[in-house]
Scaffold this active site. Structure first.
Site, PDB file in Angstrom:
ATOM      1  N   ALA A  15      -3.415   3.628  -2.415  1.00 27.21           N
ATOM      2  CA  ALA A  15      -3.492   2.559  -3.407  1.00 27.21           C
ATOM      3  C   ALA A  15      -3.039   1.273  -2.746  1.00 27.21           C
ATOM      4  O   ALA A  15      -2.166   1.278  -1.875  1.00 27.21           O
ATOM      5  CB  ALA A  15      -2.609   2.875  -4.601  1.00 27.21           C
TER       6      ALA A  15
ATOM      7  N   ALA B  26       0.839  -1.202   0.000  1.00 25.93           N
ATOM      8  CA  ALA B  26       0.000   0.000   0.000  1.00 25.93           C
ATOM      9  C   ALA B  26       0.870   1.246   0.000  1.00 25.93           C
ATOM     10  O   ALA B  26       2.008   1.230   0.464  1.00 25.93           O
ATOM     11  CB  ALA B  26      -0.922   0.001   1.218  1.00 25.93           C
ATOM     12  N   ASP B  27       0.302   2.309  -0.532  1.00 26.13           N
ATOM     13  CA  ASP B  27       0.985   3.597  -0.531  1.00 26.13           C
ATOM     14  C   ASP B  27      -0.061   4.686  -0.356  1.00 26.13           C
ATOM     15  O   ASP B  27      -1.109   4.655  -1.013  1.00 26.13           O
ATOM     16  CB  ASP B  27       1.747   3.815  -1.842  1.00 26.13           C
ATOM     17  N   THR B  28       0.215   5.626   0.531  1.00 24.37           N
ATOM     18  CA  THR B  28      -0.699   6.737   0.782  1.00 24.37           C
ATOM     19  C   THR B  28       0.035   8.046   0.543  1.00 24.37           C
ATOM     20  O   THR B  28       1.143   8.238   1.039  1.00 24.37           O
ATOM     21  CB  THR B  28      -1.218   6.707   2.238  1.00 24.37           C
TER      22      THR B  28
END
EC number: 3.6.1.9
Length: 189
Positions: A106, A69-71
């Site tokens: 994502a 995940a990446d924020t």
């Protein structure tokens, strides 16, 4: 047999959110280079970074289901990642003051059962912040490891006036959407 789940993130917030699903998992993280291209659309940029994290671990654990995940915080389309230092953190909070921005998380899932990608946008509006407000917030919250230099779940009421969308997404993992993907691969909580 359903493969074991690995969270490819050292974020304590993501760990806590994934724990709420009841699905057992382990944590394995590999270093990846994250893009911060302002020219890329938010979802595309975050998906690229999430996929890189998931794929780095999946290469070593191909019999597992890996969640990366990446924020990132986006203000007028420009990405605000984690600050390099306290001055940059203050600058980010000043920029966000009184304005609406988007938080994109994502998630990339890599598994022998299939591949899933998703990106969720949530709209966040900040209160008007004074220098005193910013200083006080930074005294209470470790802003250095947070995209946009803030945490919804840590004294967010001091700086945020409204949220439109998934608050778990702002924290770092859109749990409902992740569960839909995992359910589609055969996982049950």
């Amino acid at each position: 047999m359903i493969p074991p789940v690995i969270l490819a993130s050292q974020s304590p917030r993501r760990r806590e959110l994934l724990e709420k699903t009841g699905i057992p998992f382990s944590i394995i993280v590999r270093d990846t280079e994250e893009l911060k291209e302002a020219s890329m659309p938010p979802q595309e940029l975050c998906l690229h970074n999430a996929a890189a994290k998931a794929e780095a671990v999946f290469r070593e654990h191909p019999d597992s289901t890996v969640i990366g995940a990446d924020t990132l915080v986006f203000l007028e389309g420009f990405p605000l990642g984690k600050p390099e230092d306290e001055e940059e953190a203050r600058s980010m909070l000043r920029k966000l003051s009184g304005r609406t921005h988007h938080v994109c998380t994502a998630v990339a899932i890599r598994s022998p059962l299939g591949m899933k990608n998703l990106a969720v946008l949530t709209e966040v509006t900040f209160r008007e912040l004074t220098e005193k407000d910013i200083r006080h917030y930074m005294e209470l919250v470790d802003v250095m490891d947070k995209a946009g230099s803030y945490a919804f779940q840590e004294h967010g009421e001091m700086i945020i006036s409204s949220v439109r969308g998934d608050t778990d997404n702002v924290i770092g993992l859109p749990v409902r959407d992740v569960m839909k993907c995992l359910n589609g691969l055969g996982y049950r909580a």
